[in-house]
Design a protein around this motif. Sequence first.
Motif, PDB file in Angstrom:
ATOM      1  N   ARG A  33       0.788  -1.240   0.000  1.00  0.00           N
ATOM      2  CA  ARG A  33       0.000   0.000   0.000  1.00  0.00           C
ATOM      3  C   ARG A  33       0.816   1.284   0.000  1.00  0.00           C
ATOM      4  O   ARG A  33       0.234   2.381   0.029  1.00  0.00           O
ATOM      5  N   THR A 223      -1.523   1.321   8.144  1.00  0.00           N
ATOM      6  CA  THR A 223      -2.406   1.263   6.965  1.00  0.00           C
ATOM      7  C   THR A 223      -3.082   2.621   6.760  1.00  0.00           C
ATOM      8  O   THR A 223      -3.131   3.145   5.640  1.00  0.00           O
ATOM      9  N   ASN A 227      -2.747   5.312   3.600  1.00  0.00           N
ATOM     10  CA  ASN A 227      -3.892   5.900   2.907  1.00  0.00           C
ATOM     11  C   ASN A 227      -3.826   7.427   2.891  1.00  0.00           C
ATOM     12  O   ASN A 227      -4.283   8.063   1.945  1.00  0.00           O
ATOM     13  N   TRP A 230      -1.598   7.989   0.042  1.00  0.00           N
ATOM     14  CA  TRP A 230      -2.201   7.546  -1.220  1.00  0.00           C
ATOM     15  C   TRP A 230      -3.282   8.516  -1.699  1.00  0.00           C
ATOM     16  O   TRP A 230      -3.349   8.874  -2.872  1.00  0.00           O
TER      17      TRP A 230
END
Length: 358
Positions: A33, A223, A227, A230
């Motif tokens: 990710r 995580t 994000n 991202w």
Amino acid sequence: MTAQFPPPVPEAEQRLLSHEELETALRDIGARRYHNLHPFHRLLHDGKLSKDQVRAWALNRYYYQAMIPVKDAAVLARLPDAQLRRIWRQRIVDHDGDHEGDGGIERWLKLAEGVGFEREYILSTKGILSATRFSVDAYVHFVSERSLLEAIASSLTEMFSPTIISERVAGMLKNYDFITKETLAYFDKRLTQAPRDADFALDYVKRHATTPELQRAAMAALTFKCNVLWTQLDALYFSYVAPGMIPPDAWQPGEGLVSEGSPAGAPAPFQGGDVPRLPRGVRLRFDEVRDKHVLLAPERTFDLDDNAVAVLKLVDGTSSVSQIARTLGETYDADPAVIEADILVMLAGLAQKRVLER
Ligand SMILES: O=C(O)c1cc(C(=O)O)c2c(n1)C(=O)C(=O)c1cc(C(=O)O)[nH]c1-2
């Protein structure tokens, strides 16, 4: 219809992982990710973006850079012992610097100026995408509101950043003629700062995530942070690549840029008879720490070479360019006409940066 029961949690997720297993699980999150995988970064590094798209990246990321010390101050405020605070406070110093003109934020400003922006426009954060702001602000809120373990775990993306930074710097230097090593100087320091910070955070997380629940919370925090990174690139892609829908009020190509050699807005060249002077708020100062003269302007500092220092020492608001050239000609036993020609170029450069006027 039969009632749906939640599926039982697999045993593997309930077990306390060893330090090695936890590290592997965290690294696995990055491998799947981290923002090196985002299409926008692929385009950026491979030289596939236009200058304006690179500008959009530099401008938006400024907001991330500017808020990192705010985020770190929120962590710092919650650290219970002096030993930990001493370590964490270094992150704030890295970004804010110890004095004006120093630190990561300043280096990012130079990067954004290097691709053409006016400093005031960057600092105003006017053209930044709302989605950038939301993502970055979410990061600051996260570290303020969640447990200290989660706050520290969320910084663990830095474990993965040296690889992407090396790839980015090499790719951008190779693929864009408007990018120089000086423009990307921000990243030089990150190559040592990021591993140092990540080592500390990883060690902290390993030692404090002492139950399966805490280990999962640490993984979820990482995580979340992936994000945060991202979604910033999603926003850039959507607005400036495809479909290219720039929201109202966000930066439009052409805005906030220093005019590129166009007569409009650019100061007219100096003549021999002009009397140069430093604008209000700009000072020539000897920086004791660096053992050299610098030109101090509001919110920025300019390094000067010896010739510039010699000239600026004679800029007193009454001497003309020709008089300054004559004085220097006598001091250095050189032809004043040659000196004057050199000075005119130098003064024009300073005027362009708005640290000299007449
Ligand atoms: O260039 C990058 O890809 C990149 C990534 C990250 C990251 O992974 O969060 C950071 C930075 N740069 C960076 O420059 C930086 O100062 C930084 C601070 C932090 C943090 O979470 O505290 N991450 C990052």
